[in-house]
Design an enzyme around this catalytic site. Structure first.
Site, mmCIF file in Angstrom:
data_model
loop_
_atom_site.group_PDB
_atom_site.id
_atom_site.type_symbol
_atom_site.label_atom_id
_atom_site.label_comp_id
_atom_site.label_asym_id
_atom_site.label_seq_id
_atom_site.Cartn_x
_atom_site.Cartn_y
_atom_site.Cartn_z
ATOM 1 C CE LYS A 198 -3.337 2.118 2.670
ATOM 2 N NZ LYS A 198 -4.765 2.687 3.800
ATOM 3 C CE LYS A 253 -6.146 1.662 -0.481
ATOM 4 N NZ LYS A 253 -6.535 1.943 0.382
HETATM 5 C C1 PBG Z 1 -7.063 3.140 5.232
HETATM 6 C C2 PBG Z 1 -7.427 3.192 4.078
HETATM 7 C C3 PBG Z 1 -7.240 3.685 2.641
HETATM 8 C C4 PBG Z 1 -8.135 3.506 1.831
HETATM 9 C C5 PBG Z 1 -8.411 1.964 2.005
HETATM 10 N N1 PBG Z 1 -8.265 1.818 3.373
HETATM 11 C C6 PBG Z 1 -7.027 5.501 3.078
HETATM 12 C C7 PBG Z 1 -5.730 6.205 3.859
HETATM 13 O O1 PBG Z 1 -4.992 4.640 3.653
HETATM 14 O O2 PBG Z 1 -5.795 6.669 3.583
HETATM 15 C C8 PBG Z 1 -8.229 3.776 0.624
HETATM 16 C C9 PBG Z 1 -9.354 3.848 -0.621
HETATM 17 C C10 PBG Z 1 -9.651 4.503 -1.816
HETATM 18 O O3 PBG Z 1 -8.784 5.232 -1.661
HETATM 19 O O4 PBG Z 1 -10.481 4.500 -2.312
HETATM 20 N N2 PBG Z 1 -7.102 2.607 6.315
#
Ligand code: PBG
Length: 332
Positions: A198, A253
């Site tokens: 991520k 992601k």
């Molecule tokens: C946070 C989380 C995020 C997303 C999914 N889980 C945002 C972040 O890490 O700030 C983002 C998903 C998206 O932008 O569609 N635990």
């Protein structure tokens, strides 16, 4: 041995829909899709969604949504609660309130007993006033304190029948701790779908706004726990750890700008890799389509096929319902 012109003509295999379909190397089907769902309090109907194409659902709307997703053959819903600001605090205490919004939504969805996975994101950002995914100690996101809280949240979700927990916090060692806690409490069958790679990304902007995170407090970004987008070897190292720690699936992601990461990870590990087309990617297509600059149907179909071609086993996308409807009508 390769052919040569004029005996070999590439266009021969492109001349009709039938032959193109026959030689297609990649397929996109409805079960490749997972739908993220934002849940809001029932009485929070006035809240505007400031982005084209996004919805948030009250609990009473989940029956219709889940029946539709299930009838279309979508594989799972991934739940995110929108917690009102008066329930947030620096420690994310609301996350383990057994009557919180996420658990109420989960109970309702499980009661329908549909052939549809009910998954839940596991991180503290929906619940914390500072908007970070973990607990802050001395202005740092504290790895081990955060994991302890995530264990409580995970066990609560498992107790209420969640099919998969999806840790998105990027703390080190959380997959092994969550697996051990689940196993020790009789939840051997609960899947761990880990956000393995991520990246600290600007493409999460719309998601954060929807969750009510205006600006991060304390550290002003998530770069001490989410990955640097300059790196790919690091993603494979993360994957090695997650596989070793017992992750059942690995998420990369954001999605489209990271297809190289998906390909490399999928080539190296047999654990299924999922691509997440995040909020910013979705809104780019939706807003361009709204202005008439892009055909959103064609754009989403092409993007999802690209995820599959890159090696993704499935795609987490806000467009899952629309794509599944298009695919279904196309195949009729
Ligand atoms: C946070 C989380 C995020 C997303 C999914 N889980 C945002 C972040 O890490 O700030 C983002 C998903 C998206 O932008 O569609 N635990």
């Amino acid at each position: 041995m390769i052919g040569s012109f004029p005996t070999t003509r590439h266009r021969r295999l492109r001349q009709s829909p039938g032959v193109r379909k026959l030689v297609a190397e990649t397929a996109l089907i409805n079960s490749d899709l997972i739908l993220p769902v934002f849940i809001r309090e029932d009485d929070d109907a006035t809240q505007n969604v400031p982005y084209p194409g996004f919805y948030h659902y009250a609990i009473y709307e989940l029956k219709e949504l889940s029946e539709k997703a299930s009838a279309l053959g979508i594989s799972a819903l991934m739940l995110f609660p929108i917690i009102s600001s008066d329930k947030k605090d620096p420690f994310g205490l609301e996350s383990t309130n057994p009557n919180n919004l996420l658990i109420r939504a989960l109970n309702v969805l499980k009661s329908y007993d549909l052939p549809l996975g009910i998954w839940a994101d596991v991180a503290l950002d929906p619940y914390t006033t500072h908007g970070h995914d973990g607990i802050i100690i001395d202005n740092k996101i504290d790895n081990d304190t955060t994991i302890n809280k995530l264990i409580d949240l995970t066990l609560l979700l498992a107790k209420h029948g969640v099919d998969a927990i999806c840790p998105s916090d990027m703390m080190d060692g959380r997959v092994s701790h969550l697996r051990s806690a689940l196993d020790a409490n009789g939840f051997q069958d609960t899947l761990i779908v880990s956000y393995t790679a991520k990246y600290a990304s600007c493409f999460y902007g719309p998601f954060r706004n929807l969750l009510g995170v205006r600006a991060l407090e304390g550290p002003s970004d998530k770069k001490t726990y989410q990955m640097d987008y300059a790196n790919v070897k690091e993603a494979l190292h993360e994957a090695a750890f997650d596989v070793q720690e017992g992750a059942d699936m690995l998420i990369v992601k954001p999605g489209l700008p990271y297809l190289d990461v998906i390909t490399k990870m999928a080539n190296m590990y047999s654990t299924p890799v999922l691509g997440y087309q995040v909020s910013g990617e979705y809104v780019m297509v939706k807003s361009a389509a709204k202005e008439g600059y892009l055909d959103e149907k064609l754009a989403f179909l092409e993007m999802c096929m690209a995820f599959k071609r890159a090696g993704a086993r499935a795609i987490i996308t806000y467009a899952a319902i629309e794509i599944a409807e298009w695919l279904t009508s196309h195949n009729e």
